[in-house]
Design an enzyme around this catalytic site. Structure first.
Site, PDB file in Angstrom:
ATOM      1  N   HIS A   1       0.814  -1.217   0.000  1.00 51.65           N
ATOM      2  CA  HIS A   1       0.000   0.000   0.000  1.00 51.65           C
ATOM      3  C   HIS A   1       0.849   1.269   0.000  1.00 51.65           C
ATOM      4  O   HIS A   1       0.352   2.349  -0.334  1.00 51.65           O
ATOM      5  CB  HIS A   1      -0.985   0.008   1.171  1.00 51.65           C
ATOM      6  CG  HIS A   1      -0.379   0.192   2.534  1.00 51.65           C
ATOM      7  ND1 HIS A   1      -0.126  -0.851   3.392  1.00 51.65           N
ATOM      8  CD2 HIS A   1       0.036   1.293   3.180  1.00 51.65           C
ATOM      9  CE1 HIS A   1       0.396  -0.392   4.506  1.00 51.65           C
ATOM     10  NE2 HIS A   1       0.499   0.919   4.407  1.00 51.65           N
TER      11      HIS A   1
ATOM     12  N   ASP B   1       0.027  -7.611   1.187  1.00 51.93           N
ATOM     13  CA  ASP B   1       0.392  -6.220   1.399  1.00 51.93           C
ATOM     14  C   ASP B   1       1.907  -6.052   1.445  1.00 51.93           C
ATOM     15  O   ASP B   1       2.435  -5.262   2.235  1.00 51.93           O
ATOM     16  CB  ASP B   1      -0.246  -5.645   2.667  1.00 51.93           C
ATOM     17  CG  ASP B   1      -0.134  -4.121   2.728  1.00 51.93           C
ATOM     18  OD1 ASP B   1      -0.007  -3.498   1.649  1.00 51.93           O
ATOM     19  OD2 ASP B   1      -0.154  -3.564   3.836  1.00 51.93           O
TER      20      ASP B   1
ATOM     21  N   GLY C   1       3.420   6.382   8.205  1.00 49.92           N
ATOM     22  CA  GLY C   1       4.748   6.625   7.667  1.00 49.92           C
ATOM     23  C   GLY C   1       5.707   5.507   8.009  1.00 49.92           C
ATOM     24  O   GLY C   1       6.717   5.306   7.347  1.00 49.92           O
TER      25      GLY C   1
ATOM     26  N   SER D   1       4.840   2.447   7.761  1.00 55.44           N
ATOM     27  CA  SER D   1       4.455   1.306   6.936  1.00 55.44           C
ATOM     28  C   SER D   1       5.605   0.838   6.061  1.00 55.44           C
ATOM     29  O   SER D   1       6.228   1.635   5.364  1.00 55.44           O
ATOM     30  CB  SER D   1       3.268   1.665   6.038  1.00 55.44           C
ATOM     31  OG  SER D   1       2.101   1.817   6.797  1.00 55.44           O
TER      32      SER D   1
ATOM     33  N   ILE E   1      -1.982  -0.307  12.538  1.00 54.97           N
ATOM     34  CA  ILE E   1      -2.222  -0.092  13.959  1.00 54.97           C
ATOM     35  C   ILE E   1      -3.721  -0.120  14.224  1.00 54.97           C
ATOM     36  O   ILE E   1      -4.537   0.109  13.329  1.00 54.97           O
ATOM     37  CB  ILE E   1      -1.624   1.234  14.467  1.00 54.97           C
ATOM     38  CG1 ILE E   1      -2.222   2.438  13.736  1.00 54.97           C
ATOM     39  CG2 ILE E   1      -0.116   1.214  14.369  1.00 54.97           C
ATOM     40  CD1 ILE E   1      -1.776   3.773  14.311  1.00 54.97           C
TER      41      ILE E   1
END
Length: 485
Positions: A125, A155, A229, A231, A249
């Site tokens: 993502h 993901d 951020g 991720s 989260i």
């Protein structure tokens, strides 16, 4: 399933959306991928104040250079008011009206170097829909990257720097299956774009399966603070090895409340190895059946002490599951010695087994347990997909259709048995997208004429018509829509 009082947020990584609370934290493993083995650790409770004051600095110095910032960009063309496309208006107002204007969409996240040659793992993502990607290292060096592999089902995505001959600091991939609740972990990433940040916490839960991210629901839960951020960053153990890619989260406000979720390193390993072998998509062992959760009543009826495992509800003829000797009503309890608590846990355990060879299943069949061997092979592409781009002058313009097979169903995350023709891809902004067609739609008929293959659908749409009556199966629902020609 999302509780009403809180939400799991996906961090799109965009600067404009940094309030969104999907985050991932620390650095990703290295394609210095070491073989898994017995990685037993000594776990001791601090004995005094001096031990509590110990520092994580040596670990951070080791792994921080492997954690990078990931920047994505995509040029978007924006059409102006359609009135100005009319020649009459252009004549009086000038030729600039109606000319598509361009803007650049951007994303921001984290990633981890997993091979010294410049292979990086991040969240899908973070770079979703991005056409240009670059990374920035902790030492301020920047490199443009190619997107080697996208895997939205987990993901995860794999990048490679374009510069040849550069050696980068890579992180070692750890054994996420060796983690225990209470183990210390560090999270490293780039929250809110402020720069590289390190947080510390513990593994607060394992095998979380009701998070709602990706197809493979099996996450490490941690209380290490992670925020938007982060991720694509990594969760690191006390030996400086990657054990997870932080991806989400659980939050009421959009900020960290101490419940974060990481994709286990075992799944990361599968995706990375696929990219190393030149694959454009990840192939995983095919099961060939439908599973459901075990309720208390089912557990009692088969002699289980508690509701655990995955109940076999359906088997497809000729599939590895059927060949293994599984039967409807069997309850799968473990895969290669790893416990299975529910269907999501089984999907994860099977997906992380290496292709080829066999896996050992322990199943509850009536009052007794059985041990079975299942073949680890990819889903068959039978019939051949024969992908066809559908005619532009129809409502299907911009869509691609393919013959439905187990392989195509797996790629589209469809739980489908049988045959037919399915929409396998749709271009953004196309006619097909505008009328509401979706990937995974099975087309049953056009203007009353049944279609069973992609070529039959293409032929039906090639005939001129004033309108199109389309019968579609979407999930378990079948409906008919009438669209203008």
């Amino acid at each position: 399933m999302r509780p009403a009082s809180a939400a799991v947020w996906r961090d799109a990584g965009s600067r404009a959306a940094l309030r969104v609370a999907l985050a991932a934290a620390l650095g990703v493993a290295s394609m210095v991928i070491s073989p898994l083995g017995a990685l037993a650790q000594t776990r001791e409770v601090p004995q005094g104040r001096s031990e509590i004051q110990l520092s994580f600095s040596p670990i951070v110095k080791k792994v921080a250079p492997s954690v990078v910032n990931v920047y994505g960009a995509r040029v978007e063309r924006q059409q102006q008011n359609p009135l100005f496309e009319d020649p009459f208006f252009r004549r009086f107002f000038g030729g600039d009206f109606g000319v598509p204007r361009e803007r650049v969409a951007r994303s921001l996240g984290s990633g981890v170097i997993v091979d010294p040659s410049g292979v990086i793992v991040t969240n899908h993502h973070v770079i979703e829909n991005m056409t240009e990607v670059k990374i920035a290292l902790a030492d301020k060096r920047e490199f443009e990257c190619d997107i080697v592999l996208r895997d939205p089902r987990t993901d995860l995505a794999v990048l490679r720097i374009r510069d040849k001959g550069v050696k980068l600091p890579a992180m070692e991939l750890g054994d996420s299956d060796a983690l225990e609740v209470g183990d210390l972990v560090l999270a490293i990433g780039n929250p809110f774009g402020v720069g590289q940040t390190v947080t510390q916490g513990i593994v607060s839960a394992l095998a979380r399966t009701q998070v709602g991210i990706g197809d493979y629901q099996f996450f490490i839960q941690t209380d290490a603070a992670i925020n938007p951020g982060n991720s694509g960053g990594a969760l690191v153990d006390m030996k400086g090895r990657l054990v997870g890619i932080n991806s989400a989260i659980y939050s009421r406000s959009g900020g960290s409340v101490g419940i974060g979720f990481a994709i286990p390193a075992a799944m990361t390993r599968v995706v990375v190895e696929s990219a190393r072998n030149g694959g454009k998509m990840v192939k995983r062992p095919y099961f060939g059946g439908r599973l459901q959760a075990v309720t208390a009543d089912i557990a009692e009826s088969v002699g289980l002490e508690r509701p655990t495992g995955a109940l076999v509800a359906e088997l497809r003829p000729g599939s590895p599951a059927a060949e293994a000797g599984l039967k409807r009503g069997d309850v799968i309890l473990s895969v290669d010695g790893q416990a299975v608590d529910d269907p999501d846990a089984f999907g994860y355990r099977l997906a992380t087994r290496p292709m080829g060879g066999q896996a050992t299943l322990v199943v509850q069949r009536g009052p007794r347990k059985e041990t079975l061997k299942i073949r680890l092979a990819p889903a068959p592409e039978t019939p051949a997909r024969e992908a066809v781009k559908l005619p532009q002058r129809t409502p299907f313009g911009g869509a691609t259709a393919a013959n439905l097979s187990p392989a195509v169903a797996e790629e589209l995350s469809m739980d489908v048995a049988g045959s037919g023709v399915v929409i396998s891809d749709i271009a953004d902004g196309s006619s097909a997208a505008q009328v509401g067609l979706k990937k995974g739609d099975v087309i049953l008929a056009v203007n009353g004429e049944k279609v069973a293959t992609s070529r039959e659908l293409d032929a039906a749409l090639s005939r001129r018509a004033r309108y199109w009556e389309i019968t579609i199966k979407r999930g378990e629902e079948v409906f008919t829509a009438v669209l203008g020609g």
